[in-house]
Design a protein around this motif. Structure first.
Motif, PDB file in Angstrom:
ATOM      1  N   VAL A 264       1.095  -1.260  -0.035  1.00  0.00           N
ATOM      2  CA  VAL A 264       0.171  -0.265  -0.273  1.00  0.00           C
ATOM      3  C   VAL A 264       0.860   1.305  -0.360  1.00  0.00           C
ATOM      4  CG1 VAL A 264      -2.020   0.734   1.159  1.00  0.00           C
ATOM      5  CG2 VAL A 264      -2.349  -0.842   0.884  1.00  0.00           C
ATOM      6  N   ARG A 265       0.733   1.486  -0.611  1.00  0.00           N
ATOM      7  CA  ARG A 265       2.075   3.221  -1.385  1.00  0.00           C
ATOM      8  C   ARG A 265       3.118   3.210  -0.615  1.00  0.00           C
ATOM      9  NH1 ARG A 265      -1.952   7.609  -1.925  1.00  0.00           N
ATOM     10  NH2 ARG A 265      -3.946   6.894  -2.620  1.00  0.00           N
ATOM     11  N   ASP A 266       4.007   1.967  -0.963  1.00  0.00           N
ATOM     12  CA  ASP A 266       6.165   1.479  -0.758  1.00  0.00           C
ATOM     13  C   ASP A 266       5.576   0.848   0.545  1.00  0.00           C
ATOM     14  OD1 ASP A 266       6.805   1.320  -2.681  1.00  0.00           O
ATOM     15  OD2 ASP A 266       7.306   3.069  -2.628  1.00  0.00           O
ATOM     16  N   ILE A 267       4.360   0.442   1.446  1.00  0.00           N
ATOM     17  CA  ILE A 267       4.373   0.528   2.391  1.00  0.00           C
ATOM     18  C   ILE A 267       4.036  -1.044   2.339  1.00  0.00           C
ATOM     19  CG2 ILE A 267       3.244   0.769   5.430  1.00  0.00           C
ATOM     20  CD1 ILE A 267       2.084   3.435   4.195  1.00  0.00           C
ATOM     21  N   PRO A 268       4.401  -1.926   3.593  1.00  0.00           N
ATOM     22  CA  PRO A 268       4.656  -3.296   3.426  1.00  0.00           C
ATOM     23  C   PRO A 268       2.965  -3.845   4.058  1.00  0.00           C
ATOM     24  CG  PRO A 268       6.283  -3.676   4.266  1.00  0.00           C
ATOM     25  CD  PRO A 268       6.465  -1.776   4.149  1.00  0.00           C
ATOM     26  N   VAL A 269       2.001  -3.907   3.652  1.00  0.00           N
ATOM     27  CA  VAL A 269       0.748  -4.338   5.144  1.00  0.00           C
ATOM     28  C   VAL A 269       0.581  -6.082   4.949  1.00  0.00           C
ATOM     29  CG1 VAL A 269      -0.924  -4.240   4.702  1.00  0.00           C
ATOM     30  CG2 VAL A 269      -0.170  -2.017   4.329  1.00  0.00           C
ATOM     31  N   LYS A 270       0.091  -6.437   6.249  1.00  0.00           N
ATOM     32  CA  LYS A 270      -0.115  -8.081   6.032  1.00  0.00           C
ATOM     33  C   LYS A 270      -1.166  -7.846   6.043  1.00  0.00           C
ATOM     34  CE  LYS A 270       2.100 -11.400   8.904  1.00  0.00           C
ATOM     35  NZ  LYS A 270       1.892 -11.651  10.320  1.00  0.00           N
ATOM     36  N   VAL A 354     -14.103   9.510  13.633  1.00  0.00           N
ATOM     37  CA  VAL A 354     -13.413   8.053  12.530  1.00  0.00           C
ATOM     38  C   VAL A 354     -13.514   8.469  11.308  1.00  0.00           C
ATOM     39  CG1 VAL A 354     -13.874   5.097  12.387  1.00  0.00           C
ATOM     40  CG2 VAL A 354     -14.353   6.196  14.594  1.00  0.00           C
ATOM     41  N   ARG A 355     -12.760   8.099  10.506  1.00  0.00           N
ATOM     42  CA  ARG A 355     -12.318   7.876   9.118  1.00  0.00           C
ATOM     43  C   ARG A 355     -13.199   6.818   8.750  1.00  0.00           C
ATOM     44  NH1 ARG A 355      -8.096   9.562   6.360  1.00  0.00           N
ATOM     45  NH2 ARG A 355      -8.620   9.854   4.071  1.00  0.00           N
ATOM     46  N   ILE A 356     -14.687   7.264   7.978  1.00  0.00           N
ATOM     47  CA  ILE A 356     -15.457   6.502   7.066  1.00  0.00           C
ATOM     48  C   ILE A 356     -14.968   6.651   5.851  1.00  0.00           C
ATOM     49  CG2 ILE A 356     -17.513   6.511   6.375  1.00  0.00           C
ATOM     50  CD1 ILE A 356     -18.165   7.059  10.034  1.00  0.00           C
ATOM     51  N   ILE A 357     -15.192   5.357   4.978  1.00  0.00           N
ATOM     52  CA  ILE A 357     -14.660   5.462   3.483  1.00  0.00           C
ATOM     53  C   ILE A 357     -15.922   4.568   3.170  1.00  0.00           C
ATOM     54  CG2 ILE A 357     -13.697   4.929   1.807  1.00  0.00           C
ATOM     55  CD1 ILE A 357     -10.951   4.948   3.173  1.00  0.00           C
ATOM     56  N   HIS A 358     -16.675   5.003   1.409  1.00  0.00           N
ATOM     57  CA  HIS A 358     -17.673   4.610   1.338  1.00  0.00           C
ATOM     58  C   HIS A 358     -16.929   3.242   0.281  1.00  0.00           C
ATOM     59  CE1 HIS A 358     -20.818   5.979   3.282  1.00  0.00           C
ATOM     60  NE2 HIS A 358     -20.260   6.636   3.533  1.00  0.00           N
ATOM     61  N   GLY A 359     -17.505   2.478  -0.395  1.00  0.00           N
ATOM     62  CA  GLY A 359     -17.047   1.811  -1.166  1.00  0.00           C
ATOM     63  C   GLY A 359     -17.512   0.512  -1.830  1.00  0.00           C
ATOM     64  N   GLU A 369      -9.241   5.869  -1.908  1.00  0.00           N
ATOM     65  CA  GLU A 369     -10.132   6.355  -0.888  1.00  0.00           C
ATOM     66  C   GLU A 369      -8.671   4.694   0.261  1.00  0.00           C
ATOM     67  OE1 GLU A 369     -12.978   8.139   1.692  1.00  0.00           O
ATOM     68  OE2 GLU A 369     -13.169   8.340  -0.412  1.00  0.00           O
ATOM     69  N   LEU A 370      -9.155   4.571   0.373  1.00  0.00           N
ATOM     70  CA  LEU A 370      -8.893   3.498   1.826  1.00  0.00           C
ATOM     71  C   LEU A 370      -7.496   3.213   1.508  1.00  0.00           C
ATOM     72  CD1 LEU A 370      -9.350   1.520   4.045  1.00  0.00           C
ATOM     73  CD2 LEU A 370      -9.907  -0.386   1.899  1.00  0.00           C
ATOM     74  N   GLU A 371      -6.514   3.194  -0.021  1.00  0.00           N
ATOM     75  CA  GLU A 371      -5.353   2.930   0.417  1.00  0.00           C
ATOM     76  C   GLU A 371      -4.683   4.249   1.146  1.00  0.00           C
ATOM     77  OE1 GLU A 371      -4.408   0.082  -2.974  1.00  0.00           O
ATOM     78  OE2 GLU A 371      -3.115   2.318  -2.962  1.00  0.00           O
ATOM     79  N   ALA A 372      -4.906   5.992   0.502  1.00  0.00           N
ATOM     80  CA  ALA A 372      -4.768   6.849   1.113  1.00  0.00           C
ATOM     81  C   ALA A 372      -5.014   6.945   2.828  1.00  0.00           C
ATOM     82  CB  ALA A 372      -5.202   7.941   0.777  1.00  0.00           C
ATOM     83  N   ALA A 373      -5.791   6.315   3.146  1.00  0.00           N
ATOM     84  CA  ALA A 373      -6.264   6.310   4.584  1.00  0.00           C
ATOM     85  C   ALA A 373      -5.314   5.355   5.724  1.00  0.00           C
ATOM     86  CB  ALA A 373      -7.484   5.898   5.338  1.00  0.00           C
ATOM     87  N   VAL A 374      -5.078   4.327   4.574  1.00  0.00           N
ATOM     88  CA  VAL A 374      -4.448   4.008   5.512  1.00  0.00           C
ATOM     89  C   VAL A 374      -2.855   4.546   5.868  1.00  0.00           C
ATOM     90  CG1 VAL A 374      -2.494   1.733   5.398  1.00  0.00           C
ATOM     91  CG2 VAL A 374      -4.992   1.319   5.023  1.00  0.00           C
ATOM     92  N   GLU A 375      -2.583   4.655   4.864  1.00  0.00           N
ATOM     93  CA  GLU A 375      -0.726   5.556   4.830  1.00  0.00           C
ATOM     94  C   GLU A 375      -1.248   6.853   5.469  1.00  0.00           C
ATOM     95  OE1 GLU A 375       0.125   8.191   0.976  1.00  0.00           O
ATOM     96  OE2 GLU A 375       2.413   7.497   1.032  1.00  0.00           O
TER      97      GLU A 375
END
Ligand code: GDP
Length: 457
Positions: A264-270, A354-359, A369-375
């Protein structure tokens, strides 16, 4: 220089195109000659460094074991700084094992994990932070992780050398005033204070940048949670772009914790899919639910999935009230459906702050948007680092923080204690910093570092 020569398989065991056996030590090129028959007739000892020679490895009776390509590097122009031979065998377990066995029969010793890199360090080919970068390169999980590790290998820790120079200058001033008071006079505390303050600033900059970039090496755990049937497994599969978890419309299908890696945007995510949390009589599902609760507690980030077409229920809120909201993203799923049963007002009241994303896990809607929120959430609290491209590991961070504490202590007591006492802190800080490059590191620490390496590296 070491007396003995070492050997190890440097490629992973199993079948492959080639298998490389690496040898290092004084005179190892001549030693290998005993078991090598060159196709050209030219002995290895007559070959120059950085050449490849085709030939065969022979058994005790002189029979051919495998056709190989032998590369030689002559001391000090090699990875370890010693004579190095790399035997490129065919990559099958039998040829590789028999060729390695032959090397051991002629007196080489099986290398310990990381011993080639340890020799490189002890022979002055790499400093300790560069040696540690080697393992980070091997284990890098994203492009950015690789880039940061490569920069470290190329000596990006030079900024630490500059801080060492400053500390050396401070120590020289303190020592001079103690040893030659008549010639140099009393210690100028204002000068020492401003030097210490500058050193502290530089050190803080390194620590800040290192902490910010830590995530690119260590990665994070993101746990997908929610009640059954909201689309957890569908989201996992969609993020992984493969069918890893079983998706059905039967609640309770995912009974175990399922995990895999994404970038995710260069972050290794398990990314971890959990069994839907609900009260159940089913023994297997209960174990799954308990396991899920455990991984949720250990998560760096949680994605709570709601079913947008079903509405918010007591089950959703039970989960929500039992998790850490600071690390939470709410993903309102199934937005591709006409049916909408969750209103914006309901969301903002129930999930305030809380950060809320619709998808939709089915159409990939909301993923960007989810990736951006994770970063964003991972880097939250990490201070900007002025573009300093430095990555530090736990050992280095600990040393930097100890060094910082020693400088702070020196600053705090400046002028109130004898110069003798002051020098305990200033020399201590310099010595602590030396642990990073390995100038002052203890033998057992070295052993611990290199034992993390793989055999053959
Ligand atoms: P889990 O129990 O939370 O892991 O849910 P699943 O991933 O197994 O999905 C449950 C059901 O919802 C399945 O029939 C999926 O096909 C369906 N589903 C999941 N995500 C979506 C979505 O975004 N849109 C629609 N229309 N259906 C979805």
């Amino acid at each position: 220089m070491f007396d003995d020569a070492i050997a190890a398989l440097s490629t992973p065991p199993g079948e492959g195109g080639i298998g490389i056996i690496r040898l290092s030590g004084k005179g190892v090129i001549d030693t290998v000659q005993q078991i090598f028959l060159p196709a050209t007739g030219q002995e290895l000892s007559q070959r120059r460094g950085f050449t490849l020679t085709l030939g065969w490895i022979l058994d005790r009776q002189g029979n051919k074991i495998d056709q190989v390509l032998v590369g030689i590097m002559r001391a000090p122009h090699s990875y370890t700084g010693e004579d190095v031979v790399e035997i490129n065998c065919h990559g099958g377990s039998i040829p590789v094992r028999r060729c390695l066995q032959r090397c051991l029969e002629i007196g080489l010793r099986m290398a310990d994990p990381g011993e080639f890199t340890k020799r490189a360090f002890l022979n002055g080919r790499l400093d300790l932070s560069q040696a540690e970068a080697v393992i980070d390169i091997i284990r890098a999980k994203t492009d950015r992780g690789l880039k940061l590790a490569l920069l470290q290998l190329e000596g990006n820790m030079g900024c630490i050398g500059a801080i060492e120079d400053q500390l050396l200058q401070i120590n020289a001033l303190v020592e001079a005033s103690m040893d030659f008071p008549e010639e140099v006079g009393d210690l100028d505390y204002d000068e020492i204070r401003s030097l210490l303050q500058r050193t502290l600033l530089d050190l803080n900059q390194v620590i800040t940048a290192g902490i910010r970039n830590e995530v690119y090496r260590e990665g994070i755990n993101v746990v997908i949670c929610g009640k059954p049937n909201v689309g957890k497994s569908s989201l996992l599969n969609a993020l992984l772009k493969k069918d890893k978890a079983i998706v059905t419309d039967i609640p309770g299908t995912t009974r175990d914790v399922i995990e895999d890696y994404i970038n995710v945007r260069d972050i290794p995510v398990k990314i971890i899919d959990t069994a839907g949390i609900r009260a159940t009589e089913d023994v297997v599902e209960t174990i799954g639910v308990e396991k899920s609760k455990k991984v949720m507690q250990q998560a760096d980030l949680l994605v709570l999935i709601l079913d947008g077409a079903d509405g918010i229920t007591g089950e959703d809120l039970d989960i929500y009230h039992n998790i850490n909201r600071d690390r939470l993203i709410v993903f309102v799923n199934k937005e591709d459906l006409e049916e909408k049963k969750i209103s914006p007002e309901e969301l903002s009241t129930l999930f305030a702050g809380v950060r809320i994303i619709h998808g939709s896990a089915q159409t990939d809607m909301g993923f960007e948007e989810l990736e951006a929120a994770v970063e964003e959430m991972v880097l939250i609290g990490a201070l900007p680092c002025d573009g300093m491209e430095i990555m530090i590991n736990l050992r280095q961070k600990e040393a930097l923080q100890r060094c910082r504490a020693q400088i702070e202590s020196a600053l705090q007591h400046l002028g109130q204690v004898s110069d003798d006492c002051l020098s305990v802190d200033t020399w201590g800080a310099l010595e602590t910093l030396g642990e990073i490059s390995g100038k002052t590191v203890k033998e057992e620490v070295l052993d611990r570092i290199f034992h993390n390496f793989c055999i053959g590296k």
